[in-house]
Enzyme design. Structure first.
Site, short mmCIF file in Angstrom:
data_model
loop_
_atom_site.label_atom_id
_atom_site.label_comp_id
_atom_site.label_asym_id
_atom_site.label_seq_id
_atom_site.Cartn_x
_atom_site.Cartn_y
_atom_site.Cartn_z
N CYS A 78 0.85 -1.19 0.00
CA CYS A 78 0.00 0.00 0.00
C CYS A 78 0.89 1.24 0.00
O CYS A 78 1.92 1.26 0.67
CB CYS A 78 -0.90 -0.01 1.23
SG CYS A 78 -2.12 1.30 1.24
N GLU B 202 1.86 -4.49 -5.82
CA GLU B 202 0.67 -5.33 -5.97
C GLU B 202 -0.29 -4.71 -6.98
O GLU B 202 -0.41 -3.50 -7.09
CB GLU B 202 -0.04 -5.50 -4.62
CG GLU B 202 0.61 -6.54 -3.74
CD GLU B 202 -0.30 -6.96 -2.60
OE1 GLU B 202 -1.54 -6.79 -2.72
OE2 GLU B 202 0.21 -7.46 -1.60
#
Length: 469
Positions: A320, A354
């Site tokens: 993140c 990601e």
């Protein structure tokens, strides 16, 4: 341990049922997720915000198309998502739409720009066919713009999809459950910032105008006097972890989610206000958080962060990433990206963020990859560099290198291999148009060794987890 993929930049770990009594004590809800994906326990729970007020007969119905006055002073097509009775609205007599405020989504703009509008800024006298054409044109323009950027760059180039991996039903359920922001503003230090999205704070913090956040421990409060009383007792002046980088007034801290659960959970609550699609799990233990701060004589002030799994089976080096709006467009986003790859170089691994990436995340990564790769090619004139050599020099995954160079049109596939083919003029052109450079990372200022972990099994549940050595 496999934790799954979420639909924004990365996977975000969060706790549910938080109580914010001065110390922000936490009760975890196992298996709490969004996007219909199972958490560690396998249970799927949809976190649905509570409507501010129940629908009244006199209000405009949800999904009503209107024209609303935006920040540019012009009227734009929008759809009503929610309504609430205005403060001081006349309760006696005939009820009508003028007694309500409306939460609107503009057809032309991202969900982050959804907002409450008073009746005075809404028009109903508009030809429905014009609105339909406007809505269809906006949708077509968005798709054609993305397709055109891809087609102009190179045949077979990578086309970014920020909803990659999310099926239509899950996406619709997510947008319905999080359609209305539950907090309008946050105050953190000297900054007051508009929020962008719904965040699953405890229910008592829903439907408030401003959330007050301690800039050092990230505890959050409904009222400013509560924050002021907390600040008299809070002795934390930097993130509760190890300082691993200091260059001038920029400092980076590594915080272990296992050792500092509440602090890391507070980061996740805060981050969700500015990140849209994500899967929420109840545990921050498997993650490390890297906090970038600005340092002055009062302490280390939170600017942004990125997180990464302690052990990623897919080779992700970032989970993140967030730079607070007050610090955006100052180079911190690219600084965090560059820092994640410096850690990968220290580990002797290649890495990748990601997927899927958000629209803003993809733009930042695309720009940073372009600048990093072309700078190396430029600095090695007359040298034929292979994709693998570029990967070894940068720790960028080979797939990301190929996608980036294909989009730039400086690579071609010939006789079973990729060949970089770019003139110095073409390289300088792409570097000039790759955006502003971020804050550089000085590797000599980084004092960090990779985390050593081993696989263990819980004695009662038999589930595997990772233990820090």
């Amino acid at each position: 341990q496999r934790r799954g993929t979420w639909g924004f930049i990365c996977e975000l770990i969060m706790a549910g049922g938080k109580e914010n009594d001065a110390g922000n004590k936490t009760k975890s809800k196992k298996g709490q997720t969004e996007n219909g994906k199972a958490g560690k326990s396998g249970a799927v729970v949809k976190s649905e915000p509570k409507a501010g007020t129940e629908q009244k007969a006199g209000a405009l119905a949800p999904k009503t198309v209107v024209m609303a006055k935006w920040k540019d002073g012009e009227f734009h097509a929008a759809v009503v998502l929610e309504s609430r009775r205005r403060l001081g609205a006349v309760s006696s007599g005939e009820d009508g739409p003028h007694n309500y405020d409306y939460y609107l989504h503009y057809h032309e703009f991202n969900r982050r720009l959804d907002e409450w509008k008073s009746w005075e800024h809404v028009k109903l006298d508009v030809d429905p066919s014009v609105v339909g054409e406007h809505q269809e044109a906006a949708h077509t323009h968005k798709k054609s713009r993305k397709k055109r950027k891809t087609e102009e760059s190179a045949p077979g180039a990578y086309e970014h999809d920020e909803h990659e991996g999310i099926d239509a039903a899950s996406l619709a359920a997510h947008e319905e459950a999080t359609k209305v922001k539950n907090i309008n503003f946050i105050e953190l230090g000297p900054h007051r910032m508009d929020t962008w999205y719904f965040s699953p704070f405890p229910e008592e913090y829903h439907n408030i105008d401003t959330l007050y956040v301690c800039e050092f421990c990230l505890a959050f409060f409904k009222y400013r006097p509560e924050l002021e009383r907390h600040q008299l007792k809070c002795d934390l002046r930097h993130p509760p972890g190890n300082e691993i980088y200091r260059d001038g007034d920029i400092s980076m801290f590594e915080v272990d989610g296992h050792k500092q659960k509440i602090y890391c959970e507070n980061i996740c609550y805060l981050a969700k206000l500015f990140l849209d699609h994500k899967t929420l799990y109840y545990d921050v233990d498997p993650f490390l958080f890297y906090i970038v701060t600005e340092v002055d004589d009062k302490g280390c002030h939170f600017v942004g962060y990125f997180s990464k799994e302690k052990n990623s089976a897919e080779g992700y080096n970032l989970a993140c990433i967030l730079t607070l709006p007050a610090y955006q467009r100052k180079g911190y986003g690219k600084f965090l990206i560059a820092f994640s790859y410096e850690l990968s170089l220290k580990e002797g691994k290649v890495g990748s963020p990601e997927r899927p990436l958000s629209d803003l995340g993809y733009v930042s990564y695309k720009s940073w990859w372009t600048q990093r790769l072309l700078a190396i090619i430029r600095d090695h004139p007359g040298t034929i560099l292979s994709i693998q050599e570029l990967s070894d020099l940068t720790a960028i995954k080979t797939e990301d290198i190929i996608h980036t160079l294909e989009n730039l049109g400086v690579i071609r596939y010939y006789q079973g291999q990729h060949i970089i083919s770019a003139s110095p003029a073409a390289i300088e052109y792409h570097l000039k148009h790759a955006g502003r450079p971020g804050i550089p990372v000085n590797p000599e200022k980084l004092h960090w060794t990779p985390l050593k972990i081993r696989r263990r099994h819980a004695p009662t549940r038999g589930e595997a987890y990772w233990e820090t050595l």
